[in-house]
Design a protein around this motif. Structure first.
Motif, PDB file in Angstrom:
ATOM      1  N   SER A 132       0.818  -1.214   0.000  1.00 17.67           N
ATOM      2  CA  SER A 132       0.000   0.000   0.000  1.00 17.67           C
ATOM      3  C   SER A 132       0.851   1.263   0.000  1.00 17.67           C
ATOM      4  CB  SER A 132      -0.939   0.010   1.212  1.00 17.67           C
ATOM      5  OG  SER A 132      -0.236   0.242   2.421  1.00 17.67           O
ATOM      6  N   VAL A 133       2.092   1.169   0.506  1.00 24.17           N
ATOM      7  CA  VAL A 133       2.998   2.319   0.484  1.00 24.17           C
ATOM      8  C   VAL A 133       4.065   2.140  -0.587  1.00 24.17           C
ATOM      9  CG1 VAL A 133       2.589   2.940   2.892  1.00 24.17           C
ATOM     10  CG2 VAL A 133       4.413   1.316   2.350  1.00 24.17           C
ATOM     11  N   LEU A 134       3.893   1.089  -1.419  1.00 17.60           N
ATOM     12  CA  LEU A 134       4.794   0.785  -2.535  1.00 17.60           C
ATOM     13  C   LEU A 134       6.242   0.631  -2.090  1.00 17.60           C
ATOM     14  CD1 LEU A 134       3.257   3.005  -5.370  1.00 17.60           C
ATOM     15  CD2 LEU A 134       3.190   0.518  -5.175  1.00 17.60           C
ATOM     16  N   ALA A 135       6.438  -0.083  -0.973  1.00 14.95           N
ATOM     17  CA  ALA A 135       7.785  -0.388  -0.513  1.00 14.95           C
ATOM     18  C   ALA A 135       8.463  -1.330  -1.510  1.00 14.95           C
ATOM     19  CB  ALA A 135       7.734  -1.037   0.867  1.00 14.95           C
ATOM     20  N   PHE A 136       9.771  -1.172  -1.714  1.00 10.43           N
ATOM     21  CA  PHE A 136      10.506  -2.039  -2.623  1.00 10.43           C
ATOM     22  C   PHE A 136      10.350  -3.510  -2.239  1.00 10.43           C
ATOM     23  CE2 PHE A 136      13.548   1.619  -3.571  1.00 10.43           C
ATOM     24  CZ  PHE A 136      13.010   1.834  -4.827  1.00 10.43           C
ATOM     25  N   SER A 137      10.256  -3.775  -0.955  1.00  9.16           N
ATOM     26  CA  SER A 137      10.211  -5.155  -0.471  1.00  9.16           C
ATOM     27  C   SER A 137       8.945  -5.891  -0.890  1.00  9.16           C
ATOM     28  CB  SER A 137      10.317  -5.174   1.054  1.00  9.16           C
ATOM     29  OG  SER A 137       9.251  -4.444   1.645  1.00  9.16           O
ATOM     30  N   ALA A 138       7.842  -5.162  -1.094  1.00 16.44           N
ATOM     31  CA  ALA A 138       6.540  -5.804  -1.295  1.00 16.44           C
ATOM     32  C   ALA A 138       6.471  -6.687  -2.544  1.00 16.44           C
ATOM     33  CB  ALA A 138       5.439  -4.749  -1.308  1.00 16.44           C
ATOM     34  N   PRO A 139       6.735  -6.164  -3.753  1.00 14.82           N
ATOM     35  CA  PRO A 139       6.611  -7.036  -4.934  1.00 14.82           C
ATOM     36  C   PRO A 139       7.614  -8.176  -4.952  1.00 14.82           C
ATOM     37  CG  PRO A 139       7.551  -4.905  -5.538  1.00 14.82           C
ATOM     38  CD  PRO A 139       7.090  -4.792  -4.125  1.00 14.82           C
ATOM     39  N   VAL A 140       8.820  -7.942  -4.431  1.00 13.09           N
ATOM     40  CA  VAL A 140       9.837  -8.996  -4.418  1.00 13.09           C
ATOM     41  C   VAL A 140       9.435 -10.105  -3.441  1.00 13.09           C
ATOM     42  CG1 VAL A 140      12.259  -9.529  -3.953  1.00 13.09           C
ATOM     43  CG2 VAL A 140      11.645  -7.370  -5.069  1.00 13.09           C
ATOM     44  N   THR A 141       8.990  -9.717  -2.256  1.00 13.25           N
ATOM     45  CA  THR A 141       8.567 -10.708  -1.269  1.00 13.25           C
ATOM     46  C   THR A 141       7.382 -11.503  -1.774  1.00 13.25           C
ATOM     47  OG1 THR A 141       9.330  -9.294   0.540  1.00 13.25           O
ATOM     48  CG2 THR A 141       7.818 -11.068   1.112  1.00 13.25           C
ATOM     49  N   MET A 142       6.404 -10.829  -2.383  1.00 13.68           N
ATOM     50  CA  MET A 142       5.225 -11.536  -2.877  1.00 13.68           C
ATOM     51  C   MET A 142       5.578 -12.472  -4.030  1.00 13.68           C
ATOM     52  SD  MET A 142       2.724 -11.092  -0.985  1.00 13.68           S
ATOM     53  CE  MET A 142       1.426 -11.825  -1.990  1.00 13.68           C
ATOM     54  N   ALA A 143       6.517 -12.083  -4.877  1.00 13.25           N
ATOM     55  CA  ALA A 143       6.962 -12.978  -5.952  1.00 13.25           C
ATOM     56  C   ALA A 143       7.629 -14.219  -5.364  1.00 13.25           C
ATOM     57  CB  ALA A 143       7.919 -12.243  -6.881  1.00 13.25           C
ATOM     58  N   ALA A 144       8.426 -14.014  -4.307  1.00 12.99           N
ATOM     59  CA  ALA A 144       9.081 -15.151  -3.653  1.00 12.99           C
ATOM     60  C   ALA A 144       8.054 -16.042  -2.957  1.00 12.99           C
ATOM     61  CB  ALA A 144      10.117 -14.651  -2.648  1.00 12.99           C
ATOM     62  N   ILE A 145       7.053 -15.434  -2.324  1.00  9.86           N
ATOM     63  CA  ILE A 145       5.994 -16.225  -1.688  1.00  9.86           C
ATOM     64  C   ILE A 145       5.255 -17.048  -2.725  1.00  9.86           C
ATOM     65  CG2 ILE A 145       3.745 -16.045  -0.543  1.00  9.86           C
ATOM     66  CD1 ILE A 145       4.857 -13.741   1.104  1.00  9.86           C
ATOM     67  N   PHE A 146       4.952 -16.446  -3.873  1.00  6.29           N
ATOM     68  CA  PHE A 146       4.282 -17.154  -4.955  1.00  6.29           C
ATOM     69  C   PHE A 146       5.128 -18.347  -5.406  1.00  6.29           C
ATOM     70  CE2 PHE A 146       1.049 -16.982  -8.346  1.00  6.29           C
ATOM     71  CZ  PHE A 146       1.619 -17.862  -9.263  1.00  6.29           C
ATOM     72  N   ALA A 147       6.435 -18.124  -5.594  1.00 11.23           N
ATOM     73  CA  ALA A 147       7.317 -19.196  -6.052  1.00 11.23           C
ATOM     74  C   ALA A 147       7.390 -20.321  -5.018  1.00 11.23           C
ATOM     75  CB  ALA A 147       8.714 -18.641  -6.333  1.00 11.23           C
ATOM     76  N   GLY A 148       7.523 -19.956  -3.733  1.00 12.12           N
ATOM     77  CA  GLY A 148       7.574 -20.979  -2.689  1.00 12.12           C
ATOM     78  C   GLY A 148       6.282 -21.759  -2.604  1.00 12.12           C
ATOM     79  N   ALA A 149       5.153 -21.072  -2.722  1.00 14.54           N
ATOM     80  CA  ALA A 149       3.855 -21.745  -2.668  1.00 14.54           C
ATOM     81  C   ALA A 149       3.671 -22.647  -3.879  1.00 14.54           C
ATOM     82  CB  ALA A 149       2.733 -20.709  -2.611  1.00 14.54           C
ATOM     83  N   ALA A 150       4.109 -22.187  -5.057  1.00 14.43           N
ATOM     84  CA  ALA A 150       3.993 -23.005  -6.263  1.00 14.43           C
ATOM     85  C   ALA A 150       4.794 -24.290  -6.122  1.00 14.43           C
ATOM     86  CB  ALA A 150       4.473 -22.203  -7.476  1.00 14.43           C
ATOM     87  N   LEU A 151       5.981 -24.194  -5.538  1.00 15.20           N
ATOM     88  CA  LEU A 151       6.807 -25.380  -5.318  1.00 15.20           C
ATOM     89  C   LEU A 151       6.129 -26.335  -4.338  1.00 15.20           C
ATOM     90  CD1 LEU A 151       9.522 -26.860  -5.709  1.00 15.20           C
ATOM     91  CD2 LEU A 151      10.418 -25.529  -3.785  1.00 15.20           C
ATOM     92  N   GLY A 152       5.602 -25.791  -3.245  1.00 13.54           N
ATOM     93  CA  GLY A 152       4.937 -26.627  -2.256  1.00 13.54           C
ATOM     94  C   GLY A 152       3.679 -27.278  -2.810  1.00 13.54           C
TER      95      GLY A 152
END
Length: 352
Positions: A320-340
Motif C-alpha cells: 500500500s505504500v509501494l515499498a521495494f520489499s513488497a513485490p519482491v517478497t510476494m513474488a518469492a511467496i508465490f514461487a515458494g507456494a507453487a513449489l509446495g
C-alpha cells in the motif's frame, strides 16, 4: 476521546474494526492468498488473483491519498523506514510460501478459518505465533540479526517505488502512487468473469479499505495522543505472537493494534461463517497432515520475520505504500507456494 479510552484501547479498537472487514472478506468474498495461487496454477481461474489486485490497488490509492492530505507520513511506516534487504525478501518469502502450501493457509487465512470452527487452524496459529517470536526475539534472534541485520534508512528518500520515481522525475510521490493504484485497479477489473461476481469485487475492495483505515486510525492516534505508539497496519505473523502473549499476560501487558487486528479477523470470519451457514467444527484426523501443518506454520513464522512481513504484511500493508520489499517478497511467496503445491498435488516425478 483520550479521557474515555486510553491510546492503547483506541488502537486496539481500530485494529478490531478494520480487522472485521478482512475477516468478513475471507468468508463472504473467499479472499485467500493460497486459494488465489492454487486457482491460477491448477484451477484455470485468475478471478481470486484479480481480487488481490483490487485489494492492493485500493490500498495504494487510499494510502497515498492519506499522504497527500497530510494524514499519514511515509516515514511513519515501518516498511519505508527500514533499509530494504533483497536477500531477506527472497529467502524469507520462499520459506513463507513453501510453509503456506504445507500448512494449507497463511496466518491470516488460518485465523479466518478458525473463525469458522476449524481447529486445525488453531494449531497453525499457535505454532506460527511461537515460531515468529523464536526468530524475532528468542534463541534464533541473534542468528537472524547476524544474517539479515535491520537498519534504519539514512537517506531522505524512503525505499519506496513512488518516492524513488518522484526523486528522479520531480513529480510528487503521492501523485505517482495514486496513478499506480488506479492503473492496478483498472487492470485487475478488466475481466468479464470478475464483473459477473460483484460481491467479490466489493469484498476485495473492503480488504484494501481495511488496510487504509488501519493506517489512518493509528496515524491519528500517534499524531494527537501522548504516547509514542507506532503507526501500523495489518500483518499476521508477529501479531499472532503478540496476541498469544497478551492472552497470557494481559494484566501487565497493554492492548495493541495487533491484538485487536487478530481478534477482528476472527470475529469477522465467525460472523461471516454464520451468515453463510458454514460454521462447523473440524479437526485433523491424519497425523501426517498435522505434522505437515506444524512444519508449514513454523516455516511461515520464521520466513515472515526474515522477510519483515507475511502475505498481508508485505502483500497489502507494505504494497500500500509501494515499498521495494513488497513485490519482491510476494513474488518469492508465490514461487515458494507453487513449489509446495506442486509437491503436494502432483509430486516430484523423475524425468523420463
Amino acid at each position: 476521546m483520550f479521557e474515555v479510552l486510553s491510546e492503547h484501547h483506541l488502537v486496539a479498537l481500530i485494529g478490531l474494526g478494520s480487522g472485521v472487514l478482512l475477516g468478513l472478506a475471507a468468508r463472504l468474498g473467499r479472499f485467500c492468498t493460497l486459494g488465489a495461487i492454487e486457482d491460477l496454477l491448477y484451477g484455470g481461474s485468475d478471478l481470486r488473483m484479480r481480487m488481490w489486485g483490487i485489494a492492493i490497488g485500493t490500498a495504494i490509492l487510499g494510502s497515498f491519498g492519506l499522504m497527500s492530505a497530510g494524514l499519514f507520513a511515509p516515514s511513519d511506516s515501518y516498511y519505508l523506514s527500514i533499509r530494504w534487504m533483497p536477500m531477506a525478501s527472497i529467502f524469507g518469502g520462499l520459506a513463507f510460501g513453501y510453509g503456506m502450501a504445507l500448512a494449507g493457509n497463511c496466518g491470516y487465512g488460518a485465523v479466518a478459518r478458525l473463525g469458522g470452527g476449524d481447529l486445525r487452524s488453531f494449531v497453525i496459529v499457535l505454532v506460527m505465533g511461537v515460531s515468529t517470536y523464536v526468530v524475532l526475539a528468542g534463541p534464533l534472534a541473534p542468528l537472524r540479526a547476524a544474517l539479515f541485520p535491520q537498519q534504519e534508512v539514512m537517506s531522505a528518500t524512503p525505499p519506496g517505488i513512488a518516492h524513488q520515481l518522484g526523486r528522479f522525475t520531480n513529480v510528487p510521490a503521492e501523485a505517482i502512487g495514486m496513478v499506480l493504484g488506479i492503473v492496478l485497479l483498472a487492470g485487475s477489473l478488466a475481466s468479464r468473469g470478475l464483473w459477473a461476481k460483484p460481491k467479490q469485487i466489493f469484498w476485495a475492495a473492503m480488504v484494501g479499505l481495511g488496510v487504509v483505515l488501519a493506517w489512518a486510525g493509528t496515524a491519528w492516534v500517534a499524531r494527537t495522543g501522548f504516547e509514542a505508539l507506532p503507526v501500523v497496519s495489518h500483518s499476521f505473523a508477529a501479531p499472532l505472537g503478540d496476541s498469544i502473549l497478551w492472552w497470557m499476560t494481559g494484566s501487565v501487558r497493554p492492548l495493541s493494534f495487533a491484538v485487536g487486528s487478530v481478534a477482528g479477523v476472527w470475529a469477522g470470519a465467525f460472523l461471516g461463517s454464520l451468515i453463510k451457514g458454514h460454521f462447523r467444527w473440524e479437526a485433523c484426523e491424519d497425523p501426517r497432515e498435522l505434522r505437515r501443518q506444524i512444519l508449514g506454520a513454523a516455516l511461515m513464522g520464521s520466513g515472515a520475520v526474515i522477510a519483515m512481513g507475511c502475505t498481508i504484511g508485505q502483500g497489502l500493508s507494505a504494497f500500500s505504500v509501494l515499498a521495494f520489499s513488497a513485490p519482491v517478497t510476494m513474488a518469492a511467496i508465490f514461487a515458494g507456494a507453487a513449489l509446495g503445491l506442486r509437491q503436494l498435488i502432483v509430486g516430484f516425478q523423475p524425468a523420463e
